[in-house]
Design an enzyme around this catalytic site. Sequence first.
Site, mmCIF file in Angstrom:
data_model
loop_
_atom_site.group_PDB
_atom_site.id
_atom_site.type_symbol
_atom_site.label_atom_id
_atom_site.label_comp_id
_atom_site.label_asym_id
_atom_site.label_seq_id
_atom_site.Cartn_x
_atom_site.Cartn_y
_atom_site.Cartn_z
ATOM 1 N N ARG A 113 43.435 23.688 47.304
ATOM 2 C CA ARG A 113 44.468 23.937 48.308
ATOM 3 C C ARG A 113 44.113 25.154 49.180
ATOM 4 N NH1 ARG A 113 48.851 27.138 48.981
ATOM 5 N NH2 ARG A 113 50.670 26.278 50.053
ATOM 6 N N ASP A 124 58.050 20.003 52.511
ATOM 7 C CA ASP A 124 58.891 20.058 51.311
ATOM 8 C C ASP A 124 60.309 20.533 51.628
ATOM 9 O OD1 ASP A 124 56.836 19.193 49.716
ATOM 10 O OD2 ASP A 124 56.864 20.905 48.351
ATOM 11 N N GLU A 179 55.571 34.087 57.720
ATOM 12 C CA GLU A 179 55.388 33.811 56.292
ATOM 13 C C GLU A 179 55.880 35.014 55.488
ATOM 14 O OE1 GLU A 179 54.354 31.412 54.018
ATOM 15 O OE2 GLU A 179 54.717 33.036 52.572
ATOM 16 N N TYR A 189 40.231 15.958 38.283
ATOM 17 C CA TYR A 189 39.244 15.558 39.300
ATOM 18 C C TYR A 189 38.418 16.775 39.714
ATOM 19 C CZ TYR A 189 43.212 17.066 42.238
ATOM 20 O OH TYR A 189 44.271 17.759 42.780
HETATM 21 C C1 FAD Z 1 51.408 19.882 40.325
HETATM 22 C C2 FAD Z 1 51.429 19.473 41.772
HETATM 23 C C3 FAD Z 1 50.388 18.715 42.280
HETATM 24 C C4 FAD Z 1 50.410 18.309 43.623
HETATM 25 N N1 FAD Z 1 49.371 17.561 44.091
HETATM 26 C C5 FAD Z 1 49.397 17.139 45.380
HETATM 27 C C6 FAD Z 1 48.316 16.358 45.877
HETATM 28 O O1 FAD Z 1 47.368 16.061 45.152
HETATM 29 N N2 FAD Z 1 48.372 15.943 47.181
HETATM 30 C C7 FAD Z 1 49.425 16.266 48.001
HETATM 31 O O2 FAD Z 1 49.428 15.862 49.174
HETATM 32 N N3 FAD Z 1 50.459 17.016 47.549
HETATM 33 C C8 FAD Z 1 50.470 17.460 46.271
HETATM 34 N N4 FAD Z 1 51.485 18.233 45.803
HETATM 35 C C9 FAD Z 1 52.593 18.579 46.705
HETATM 36 C C10 FAD Z 1 52.214 19.679 47.691
HETATM 37 O O3 FAD Z 1 51.682 20.792 47.002
HETATM 38 C C11 FAD Z 1 53.436 20.096 48.502
HETATM 39 O O4 FAD Z 1 54.171 18.976 48.915
HETATM 40 C C12 FAD Z 1 53.011 20.851 49.749
HETATM 41 O O5 FAD Z 1 52.206 21.956 49.407
HETATM 42 C C13 FAD Z 1 54.235 21.312 50.539
HETATM 43 O O6 FAD Z 1 53.816 22.068 51.643
HETATM 44 P P1 FAD Z 1 54.877 22.835 52.517
HETATM 45 O O7 FAD Z 1 54.092 23.567 53.548
HETATM 46 O O8 FAD Z 1 55.949 21.914 52.985
HETATM 47 O O9 FAD Z 1 55.607 23.855 51.524
HETATM 48 P P2 FAD Z 1 55.002 25.068 50.691
HETATM 49 O O10 FAD Z 1 53.594 24.848 50.316
HETATM 50 O O11 FAD Z 1 55.978 25.344 49.606
HETATM 51 O O12 FAD Z 1 55.008 26.275 51.726
HETATM 52 C C14 FAD Z 1 56.192 26.957 52.087
HETATM 53 C C15 FAD Z 1 55.830 28.335 52.583
HETATM 54 O O13 FAD Z 1 57.004 28.955 53.111
HETATM 55 C C16 FAD Z 1 57.054 30.290 52.652
HETATM 56 N N5 FAD Z 1 58.465 30.689 52.671
HETATM 57 C C17 FAD Z 1 59.451 30.285 51.823
HETATM 58 N N6 FAD Z 1 60.624 30.852 52.168
HETATM 59 C C18 FAD Z 1 60.379 31.623 53.259
HETATM 60 C C19 FAD Z 1 61.213 32.459 54.073
HETATM 61 N N7 FAD Z 1 62.532 32.624 53.828
HETATM 62 N N8 FAD Z 1 60.646 33.113 55.121
HETATM 63 C C20 FAD Z 1 59.299 32.968 55.380
HETATM 64 N N9 FAD Z 1 58.473 32.190 54.621
HETATM 65 C C21 FAD Z 1 59.011 31.532 53.590
HETATM 66 C C22 FAD Z 1 56.440 30.240 51.267
HETATM 67 O O14 FAD Z 1 56.003 31.510 50.840
HETATM 68 C C23 FAD Z 1 55.311 29.251 51.478
HETATM 69 O O15 FAD Z 1 54.126 29.886 51.901
HETATM 70 C C24 FAD Z 1 51.497 18.665 44.468
HETATM 71 C C25 FAD Z 1 52.532 19.452 43.962
HETATM 72 C C26 FAD Z 1 52.504 19.850 42.612
HETATM 73 C C27 FAD Z 1 53.640 20.683 42.101
#
Ligand code: FAD
Length: 415
Positions: free
Chosen positions: A111, A293, A38, A216
């Site tokens: 979260r 994502d 991370e 909520y």
């Molecule tokens: C306003 C809002 C409300 C939301 N509400 C919901 C909800 O109610 N329910 C739901 O299911 N989803 C919700 N989402 C979506 C959800 O937050 C995301 O889809 C989810 O958190 C994605 O998780 P992830 O682990 O794929 O990516 P991320 O949470 O973006 O994690 C990626 C990680 O990788 C790290 N990283 C990035 N680049 C590098 C690198 N080069 N080297 C090492 N580490 C790196 C980052 O620092 C981060 O910690 C919401 C989003 C928004 C914007």
Amino acid sequence: MSAAPEQAARVAVIGCGIGGIATALALAKKGITVAVYERAPDIGEVGAGLQVGPNAGRILADLGVLEHLTVKAVLPERAVMRSIDSGEEIISIDLSSFPERYGSPYRVMHRGDLLSGLMKAAVDTGLVAVHPGKELVSATQDADVVTAVFADGTTASAEVLVGADGIRSRVREILGDDSPPLASTYVIYRGTFPRTPEFENAVTLQTGPHHHVMHYPIRGGEEMNLVCSFRSVRGPVGSDAWGTAEELDEVFATANPVVRAAIANLDRTKKWVQFDRDPRPGWTQGRFLLIGDAAHSAHQYFAQGACQALEDAVVLAGLLSEADDLSQPLERFEQIRYPRTAAVQRGSRWWGELTHVEAAEAAVRDQMLGAIGDTGLDHLDWLYGDASLPIPPVPDSRDVYEAIPGTERVLGRRS
Ligand SMILES: Cc1cc2nc3c(=O)[nH]c(=O)nc-3n(C[C@H](O)[C@H](O)[C@H](O)COP(=O)(O)OP(=O)(O)OC[C@H]3O[C@@H](n4cnc5c(N)ncnc54)[C@H](O)[C@@H]3O)c2cc1C
């Protein structure tokens, strides 16, 4: 952050968000060693509330995460859509039937609570090592091994590298897609605040033309989570002139008293640009894979981004647990997951548009949604229930993107 397991990690996960740490946990539950890298120096409370639908709730239960949540998730009694000015109910869905119907309740939580619960469960397996302060800058692979290179000059090797590094994924760039994410003209403000009696135990969407709030309870029901969003065309997306706090006050001036009480608690110092991506295959090359994502970022309107990342985690772990060569099932993973996540991406845009329609269209929408009532759950079975159910044709959003010369494409309607 955590003691390295004695065996070398077979899988390197880049990114310790919900997707990354859930993948590590799911793999470890299948006996596969994992190292998570991370870039942030600390892994903590980024973000605020998260809705966790029953499709993800079943996964959290199976992975033993619920017992690690130090602050209890809230079980809302209903999901309500209201007209933002009058406060009138448009549709209400009773969530109490969810455990029986879907094998899990609808939960809302912070979260940070979910992330730390996943982390505890992962580290407890003894097969997951988490390395903060490691920013991936490049990665290579040969027939047998991947090598990750970090900004501090260190390297790490594994059999497979999983890019769980979010919407601006470096791993996605390494796979050849350096396209920017798509920006929306809808600005987001967020906030949390102590819960007061006017806020019922419900997931509430209050909607008007080109603006909405979602609120909520979280943290055992003691706090409220609030997301507030409106379309701004005053200046380029992300600029100082765009989506200001003053414009927010103008847009929500006629909102009902509960909304106005809520938005007084917003953090006005920070506004967020809303991004997503078009569904696009090509999540894997050899020993590299994208999840969460990084692979299929969606708008928040279905509240499914993190839920889909959790689904990714268990599907991947199931496939890898049956393979000697861990790279062998990666294409199969994409074949399984792509149609469903693409439907969530498209459906989220579509629901966002339906949320924000003008008054005349809203009158039709409200009448139709009101008539559907709880029978609307039938339309959600594919999402919340058995993932092998056929995916209904989610309408492609009409005209939602237009090219802004020289910038990232921006969400907006061509009128
Ligand atoms: C306003 C809002 C409300 C939301 N509400 C919901 C909800 O109610 N329910 C739901 O299911 N989803 C919700 N989402 C979506 C959800 O937050 C995301 O889809 C989810 O958190 C994605 O998780 P992830 O682990 O794929 O990516 P991320 O949470 O973006 O994690 C990626 C990680 O990788 C790290 N990283 C990035 N680049 C590098 C690198 N080069 N080297 C090492 N580490 C790196 C980052 O620092 C981060 O910690 C919401 C989003 C928004 C914007």
